[in-house]
Write a protein that holds these residues in place. Structure first.
Motif, short mmCIF file in Angstrom:
data_model
loop_
_atom_site.label_atom_id
_atom_site.label_comp_id
_atom_site.label_asym_id
_atom_site.label_seq_id
_atom_site.Cartn_x
_atom_site.Cartn_y
_atom_site.Cartn_z
N ASN A 19 0.84 -1.20 0.00
CA ASN A 19 0.00 0.00 0.00
C ASN A 19 0.88 1.26 0.00
OD1 ASN A 19 -2.49 1.32 -0.09
ND2 ASN A 19 -2.55 1.54 2.13
N ALA A 20 1.77 1.34 -0.97
CA ALA A 20 2.80 2.39 -1.03
C ALA A 20 2.20 3.79 -0.95
CB ALA A 20 3.59 2.25 -2.32
N ASP A 21 2.78 4.60 -0.07
CA ASP A 21 2.40 6.01 -0.01
C ASP A 21 3.43 6.81 -0.79
OD1 ASP A 21 4.58 5.86 1.72
OD2 ASP A 21 3.40 6.22 3.52
N LEU A 22 3.28 8.12 -0.82
CA LEU A 22 4.16 8.93 -1.66
C LEU A 22 5.61 8.92 -1.20
CD1 LEU A 22 1.77 11.90 -2.48
CD2 LEU A 22 2.70 10.22 -4.09
N ASP A 23 5.88 8.87 0.12
CA ASP A 23 7.28 8.86 0.54
C ASP A 23 7.95 7.53 0.20
OD1 ASP A 23 5.89 7.74 2.87
OD2 ASP A 23 7.75 8.03 3.99
N SER A 24 7.23 6.44 0.30
CA SER A 24 7.79 5.15 -0.08
C SER A 24 8.05 5.09 -1.59
CB SER A 24 6.82 4.03 0.34
OG SER A 24 7.37 2.77 0.06
N LEU A 58 5.88 -2.31 -6.64
CA LEU A 58 4.95 -2.03 -5.54
C LEU A 58 4.31 -3.35 -5.16
CD1 LEU A 58 4.60 0.55 -7.77
CD2 LEU A 58 3.50 1.41 -5.73
N PRO A 59 4.66 -3.91 -3.99
CA PRO A 59 4.24 -5.26 -3.63
C PRO A 59 2.73 -5.47 -3.56
CG PRO A 59 5.85 -4.47 -2.07
CD PRO A 59 5.52 -3.33 -2.97
N ARG A 60 2.00 -4.50 -3.10
CA ARG A 60 0.56 -4.71 -2.99
C ARG A 60 -0.16 -3.38 -3.14
NH1 ARG A 60 -0.49 -7.39 2.17
NH2 ARG A 60 0.92 -8.98 1.43
N GLY A 61 -0.01 -2.79 -4.31
CA GLY A 61 -0.76 -1.58 -4.61
C GLY A 61 -0.24 -0.32 -3.96
N ALA A 62 -1.03 0.74 -4.12
CA ALA A 62 -0.62 2.05 -3.64
C ALA A 62 -1.77 2.74 -2.91
CB ALA A 62 -0.16 2.91 -4.81
N HIS A 63 -1.40 3.61 -1.99
CA HIS A 63 -2.35 4.45 -1.27
C HIS A 63 -3.06 5.34 -2.30
CE1 HIS A 63 -3.54 7.90 1.22
NE2 HIS A 63 -3.63 7.01 2.20
N PRO A 64 -4.31 5.75 -2.04
CA PRO A 64 -5.04 6.57 -3.02
C PRO A 64 -4.28 7.82 -3.49
CG PRO A 64 -6.56 5.78 -1.37
CD PRO A 64 -5.18 5.35 -0.92
N SER A 65 -3.54 8.48 -2.62
CA SER A 65 -2.79 9.66 -3.06
C SER A 65 -1.69 9.26 -4.05
CB SER A 65 -2.20 10.42 -1.87
OG SER A 65 -1.31 9.60 -1.15
N ALA A 66 -1.03 8.14 -3.79
CA ALA A 66 0.01 7.66 -4.71
C ALA A 66 -0.64 7.16 -6.00
CB ALA A 66 0.83 6.56 -4.05
N GLN A 67 -1.82 6.56 -5.91
CA GLN A 67 -2.52 6.11 -7.12
C GLN A 67 -2.84 7.29 -8.03
OE1 GLN A 67 -6.03 4.03 -5.81
NE2 GLN A 67 -4.90 2.19 -5.23
N ARG A 68 -3.27 8.41 -7.44
CA ARG A 68 -3.57 9.61 -8.25
C ARG A 68 -2.30 10.10 -8.94
NH1 ARG A 68 -6.93 10.47 -3.85
NH2 ARG A 68 -5.46 11.88 -2.83
N PHE A 69 -1.18 10.14 -8.22
CA PHE A 69 0.08 10.56 -8.81
C PHE A 69 0.47 9.62 -9.95
CE2 PHE A 69 4.67 10.21 -9.13
CZ PHE A 69 5.04 11.53 -9.32
N LEU A 70 0.38 8.32 -9.71
CA LEU A 70 0.76 7.33 -10.72
C LEU A 70 -0.13 7.39 -11.96
CD1 LEU A 70 1.63 4.33 -8.40
CD2 LEU A 70 3.23 5.65 -9.81
N ALA A 71 -1.38 7.77 -11.79
CA ALA A 71 -2.29 7.86 -12.93
C ALA A 71 -1.74 8.81 -13.99
CB ALA A 71 -3.67 8.30 -12.46
N PHE A 72 -1.03 9.85 -13.56
CA PHE A 72 -0.49 10.84 -14.48
C PHE A 72 0.99 10.65 -14.82
CE2 PHE A 72 -4.12 12.98 -12.55
CZ PHE A 72 -4.79 13.40 -13.70
N HIS A 73 1.75 10.00 -13.94
CA HIS A 73 3.20 9.98 -14.10
C HIS A 73 3.84 8.60 -14.17
CE1 HIS A 73 3.00 14.26 -13.45
NE2 HIS A 73 2.37 14.06 -12.31
#
Length: 138
Positions: A19-24, A58-73
């Motif tokens: 559940n990776a966050d932005l700092d991870s 990312l072993p098991r997905g990303a936190h919603p804030s990281a998901q939003r970032f990844l959607a664009f980058h």
């Protein structure tokens, strides 16, 4: 659709915690970019011929804030999925923002086969983790 076929490619892998966050995510990408220019454990850039690619997983997905970032980058980052990497191809493993192998989900299974494991975490050492040693390397 069909999963992307895997082919043998020696590589290094950097894991975020589950559940990776932005700092991870940021730490994992930074380490992967560093290792793409300087091999793990090296003090210089002199071993450029022996360099192999480093991928962030990312072993098991990303936190919603990281998901939003990844959607664009996501297309700009060295990200790969588990299914695109053969465990026997992994040379060095980096763990960021996590000390315990339990925090990298199924990535834990890749630690034993790696030539080296490097742990980078800003949290205090976990007194409950019997594998936690002070040097951060396997």
């Amino acid at each position: 659709g069909e999963p992307t076929p895997r082919h043998s490619e020696p590589c290094n892998v950097v894991f975020t915690h589950t559940n990776a966050d932005l700092d991870s995510l940021a730490a994992a990408v930074a380490l992967a970019l560093l290792w793409n220019h300087q091999s793990p454990g090296s003090d210089s850039d002199s071993d450029s011929q022996s360099r192999i690619p480093t991928h962030v997983v990312l072993p098991r997905g990303a936190h919603p804030s990281a998901q939003r970032f990844l959607a664009f980058h996501k297309h700009l980052l060295p990200l790969r999925g588990f299914k695109t990497i053969l465990a026997e191809d992994v040379r060095a493993v980096g763990m960021v923002d996590a000390q315990s192998a339990d925090r990298i989900g199924r990535g834990k299974g890749w630690l034993e086969g790696a030539e080296s494991v490097h742990v980078f975490d800003h949290h205090d050492p976990d007194p409950e983790d019997p594998d936690d040693d002070d040097d951060g390397e396997k």
